[in-house]
Design a protein around this motif. Structure first.
Motif, mmCIF file in Angstrom:
data_model
loop_
_atom_site.group_PDB
_atom_site.id
_atom_site.type_symbol
_atom_site.label_atom_id
_atom_site.label_comp_id
_atom_site.label_asym_id
_atom_site.label_seq_id
_atom_site.Cartn_x
_atom_site.Cartn_y
_atom_site.Cartn_z
ATOM 1 N N ASN A 87 -5.541 3.557 -5.662
ATOM 2 C CA ASN A 87 -5.831 2.793 -4.453
ATOM 3 C C ASN A 87 -5.974 1.305 -4.758
ATOM 4 O O ASN A 87 -6.646 0.574 -4.043
ATOM 5 N N SER A 88 -5.341 0.880 -5.856
ATOM 6 C CA SER A 88 -5.256 -0.535 -6.182
ATOM 7 C C SER A 88 -3.928 -0.775 -6.907
ATOM 8 O O SER A 88 -3.365 0.153 -7.485
ATOM 9 N N GLN A 107 0.810 -1.207 0.000
ATOM 10 C CA GLN A 107 0.000 0.000 0.000
ATOM 11 C C GLN A 107 0.845 1.259 0.000
ATOM 12 O O GLN A 107 0.313 2.357 -0.115
ATOM 13 N N PHE A 134 0.104 3.497 -2.888
ATOM 14 C CA PHE A 134 -1.222 4.081 -3.004
ATOM 15 C C PHE A 134 -1.188 5.554 -2.640
ATOM 16 O O PHE A 134 -0.407 5.985 -1.798
ATOM 17 N N TYR A 179 -3.278 -2.288 -9.655
ATOM 18 C CA TYR A 179 -3.389 -2.620 -11.067
ATOM 19 C C TYR A 179 -2.622 -1.678 -11.979
ATOM 20 O O TYR A 179 -2.192 -2.051 -13.054
#
Length: 65
Positions: free
Chosen positions: A21-22, A3, A6, A24
């Motif tokens: 916030n991912s 994280q 992020f 990908y």
């Protein structure tokens, strides 16, 4: 991927920000820099932060990507 990646990223050349916030897609450097790890920051506060950090000359023109 942790994280730590992020947050809100800024592209100072294009005056655009993106919320990540991912895991990908993480914006590639050097054009994109992590502005803040706070993913829920408003655009108004993002502009203020970019101004405080002297990252852009016209922070009022920053928009979401």
């Amino acid at each position: 991927m942790t994280q730590e990646a992020f947050g809100i990223y800024l592209n100072a050349k294009e005056l655009k920000v993106v919320r990540i916030n991912s895991p990908y897609w993480i914006p590639p450097g050097p054009d994109w820099v992590l502005l803040t790890p706070e993913v829920n920051m408003t655009l108004l506060k993002i502009r203020d932060l970019a101004r405080e950090k002297n990252l852009v000359t016209e922070p009022d023109k920053i928009v979401w990507m």
